[in-house]
Design an enzyme around this catalytic site. Structure first.
Site, PDB file in Angstrom:
ATOM      1  N   SER A 255      44.194  38.426  40.204  1.00 45.73           N
ATOM      2  CA  SER A 255      44.260  37.996  38.811  1.00 45.73           C
ATOM      3  C   SER A 255      43.192  38.714  38.003  1.00 45.73           C
ATOM      4  O   SER A 255      42.169  39.147  38.530  1.00 45.73           O
ATOM      5  CB  SER A 255      44.040  36.493  38.709  1.00 45.73           C
ATOM      6  OG  SER A 255      42.686  36.209  39.023  1.00 45.73           O
ATOM      7  N   LYS A 256      43.492  38.819  36.708  1.00 43.94           N
ATOM      8  CA  LYS A 256      42.555  39.481  35.807  1.00 43.94           C
ATOM      9  C   LYS A 256      41.230  38.712  35.803  1.00 43.94           C
ATOM     10  O   LYS A 256      40.154  39.294  35.772  1.00 43.94           O
ATOM     11  CB  LYS A 256      43.184  39.471  34.412  1.00 43.94           C
ATOM     12  CG  LYS A 256      42.433  40.224  33.374  1.00 43.94           C
ATOM     13  CD  LYS A 256      43.335  40.386  32.169  1.00 43.94           C
ATOM     14  CE  LYS A 256      42.566  40.292  30.877  1.00 43.94           C
ATOM     15  NZ  LYS A 256      43.444  40.242  29.712  1.00 43.94           N
ATOM     16  N   ARG A 257      41.362  37.360  35.885  1.00 39.50           N
ATOM     17  CA  ARG A 257      40.158  36.527  35.826  1.00 39.50           C
ATOM     18  C   ARG A 257      39.225  36.820  37.003  1.00 39.50           C
ATOM     19  O   ARG A 257      38.025  36.968  36.844  1.00 39.50           O
ATOM     20  CB  ARG A 257      40.574  35.050  35.826  1.00 39.50           C
ATOM     21  CG  ARG A 257      39.458  34.121  35.420  1.00 39.50           C
ATOM     22  CD  ARG A 257      40.031  32.872  34.797  1.00 39.50           C
ATOM     23  NE  ARG A 257      40.877  32.162  35.749  1.00 39.50           N
ATOM     24  CZ  ARG A 257      40.435  31.191  36.525  1.00 39.50           C
ATOM     25  NH1 ARG A 257      39.179  30.821  36.481  1.00 39.50           N
ATOM     26  NH2 ARG A 257      41.257  30.577  37.348  1.00 39.50           N
ATOM     27  N   HIS A 258      39.792  36.911  38.201  1.00 46.40           N
ATOM     28  CA  HIS A 258      38.931  37.120  39.373  1.00 46.40           C
ATOM     29  C   HIS A 258      38.667  38.586  39.685  1.00 46.40           C
ATOM     30  O   HIS A 258      37.642  38.925  40.268  1.00 46.40           O
ATOM     31  CB  HIS A 258      39.559  36.488  40.622  1.00 46.40           C
ATOM     32  CG  HIS A 258      39.469  35.005  40.600  1.00 46.40           C
ATOM     33  ND1 HIS A 258      40.580  34.198  40.624  1.00 46.40           N
ATOM     34  CD2 HIS A 258      38.396  34.190  40.519  1.00 46.40           C
ATOM     35  CE1 HIS A 258      40.197  32.945  40.565  1.00 46.40           C
ATOM     36  NE2 HIS A 258      38.882  32.911  40.496  1.00 46.40           N
ATOM     37  N   GLY A 260      39.291  41.335  37.435  1.00 46.63           N
ATOM     38  CA  GLY A 260      38.994  42.209  36.286  1.00 46.63           C
ATOM     39  C   GLY A 260      39.848  43.463  36.270  1.00 46.63           C
ATOM     40  O   GLY A 260      41.071  43.417  36.451  1.00 46.63           O
TER      41      GLY A 260
END
Ligand code: GLU
Length: 486
Positions: A255-258, A260
């Site tokens: 994920s983008k959150r984890h 980047g």
């Protein structure tokens, strides 16, 4: 005769092109090409607050870079533009009103504050958060009061409960979802008139005559909701195939959150990955061709692709493996292509001092050692440097040695005998010097390598000499001899 295959990639431009979306696009592309079908690219851009043009461009460029060309779309001259949902806002509203007229949808006057309060109460009571369908049977007086107070309604679709929604998924097999798990009646058009994804997607997939919807398994509950809408609209749904999601090697969902930028396709382009490697790696991540091969081109993948062989288990994204694929393609793609792709990574150097053929030879002599093209600048720097930077330690322990100085000064004398442009010939001259002086191996080659490239390792010595040419070889050797006598 079944209908000709029509599939699509339908990203929302609320972020850059994600590896997961790229893999979904790829599976759709492979499926379309395998069946001589049509691959469509549609931007689901109804969420105006979260969508933006920079993301749109990133997705378009990313798909093009991977070579996943789509077959239809607005004609803007050149390759097709993607279809955009925002172009169809009125159409979605007309269909929502039709569902209201049929009693399958209704106006909901709940405010965000009221919905929050409802959820808080549900939470406090230990229940799951869901819409309690309170506006489904709203009394006419109440409706008038809300309207008089200026409330603008959203449109909700009725989800009848209990009901089991079932389909045969081309990847996951039989799926059954209880309608009670879908969160209550769902908004299909927001109070600002914008259609929600789950509604617009059904209308678009119907209008665009999609025969198959291949996407990530995070959409399984959406599929259940969408099947209810197909039913309400008396439309035949497409076949569904939900691919398992991609995880990292520590089993965390990508994920983008984890992760980047590590999930951003363009980062790989910028870092010198080959699109052929990305496509091959992403394709084989959860799908193995029936003949078990690991390395295949996009074209070969199209011939071999089989949805039934896509794995149900999560895919694991392992950058080390991707690097392995990348190294393979850097080594095996045509040299002129790799040279063109290498050029942006060599921007810091003055390339004009070498001919195109020499530049290709430079790329050829280092490419086996590269896992990304971003490594090409440090690997080839010495070819372009006007003066070679020899580490002090090498100067002291190697260049300064008497035998090294001997090798270098004899080579200096014999520069005119070096057949530049002929690696084996250049190497033979060095070997002959070694023979005369009675030195070989490291004692012979290392001082020459260090003098010419600043390192005792690197490409083949004959090739280095052959590419550098007389003037550079001369000045580099002189620099080491001078450095010694100082
Ligand atoms: N817009 C959705 C997404 O980005 C598309 C899902 C679908 O393929 O229907 O995930």
């Amino acid at each position: 005769m079944p209908d000709p295959v029509r599939v699509r990639i339908a990203p929302s431009p609320t972020g850059n092109l994600h590896l997961g979306t790229a893999r979904t696009a790829l599976y759709n592309y492979l499926y379309a090409r395998h069946h001589q079908g049509t691959f469509v690219f549609r931007l689901e851009d109804t969420d105006e607050e979260r969508s933006n043009e920079a993301y749109t461009q990133d997705i378009i460029q990313g798909l093009r870079w991977l070579g996943l060309t789509w077959d239809e779309g607005p004609d803007i001259g050149g390759p097709f533009a993607p279809y955009r949902q925002t172009e169809k806002v009125d159409h979605y509203n007309n269909i929502a009103n039709h569902l209201i007229a049929q009693g399958r949808a209704y106006h909901c006057y709940c405010t965000p504050a009221e919905l929050d309060e409802m959820r808080e109460e549900q939470k406090a009571a230990g229940g799951l958060s869901r819409y309690d369908n309170r506006c489904r049977h709203i009394a006419p007086e109440k409706r008038h009061a809300f309207e008089a107070a200026g409330r603008i309604p959203s449109i909700r679709f009725r989800i009848d409960e209990p009901r089991v929604i079932s389909w045969h998924d081309a990847i996951k097999g039989e799926i059954n979802i209880d309608s009670s798990d879908l969160g209550g009646d769902m908004v299909i058009v927001k109070s600002n008139g914008v259609a929600i994804y789950n509604f617009a997607v059904v209308i678009d997939d119907t209008d665009m005559k999609m025969t198959h919807v291949i996407r990530g398994e995070d959409h399984i509950h959406n599929t259940a909701k969408q099947l209810l809408i197909y039913d309400a609209l008396s439309q035949q749904p497409p076949f569904f195939a939900h691919a398992a999601l991609i995880f990292d090697i520590d089993r965390r969902k990508l994920s983008k959150r984890h992760h980047g930028e590590a999930v951003h396709v363009d980062r790989y382009r910028q870092d010198g990955y080959m699109p052929e490697a990305m496509v091959n790696y992403l394709a084989q991540m959860s799908w193995t061709p029936s003949d078990g091969r690991e390395i295949f081109t996009l074209e070969e993948g199209c011939k071999l692709f089989d949805l039934a062989r896509v794995s149900k288990s999560p895919a694991v994204f392992d950058v080390q493996r991707l690097l392995w694929f990348n190294g393979h393609y850097i080594r095996s793609l045509p040299l002129p292509l790799i040279t063109d792709r290498a050029k942006p990574f060599l921007e810091a150097f003055d390339l004009s001092s070498y001919s195109r053929a020499e530049l290709e030879s430079i790329v050829a002599c280092v490419r086996d050692s590269l896992s990304t093209l971003s490594e090409i600048a440090p690997a080839t720097k010495f070819f372009f440097d006007t003066a070679v930077d020899i580490p002090a330690e090498l100067k002291e322990t190697l260049i300064a040695k008497e035998s090294s100085q001997k090798v270098l000064s004899v080579l200096h004398e014999k520069i005119s005998q070096l057949p530049f442009g002929n690696s084996a010939g250049c190497k033979a001259v060095v070997d002959a010097i070694g023979k005369d002086l009675g030195v070989k191996g490291k004692e012979l080659y290392w001082p020459v390598r260090a003098a010419l490239s600043g390192s005792t390792s690197g490409p083949d010595l004959g090739t280095i000499l052959s590419i550098l040419g007389a003037a550079r070889v001369k000045s580099r050797i002189e620099a080491t001899l001078i450095c010694h006598t100082k």
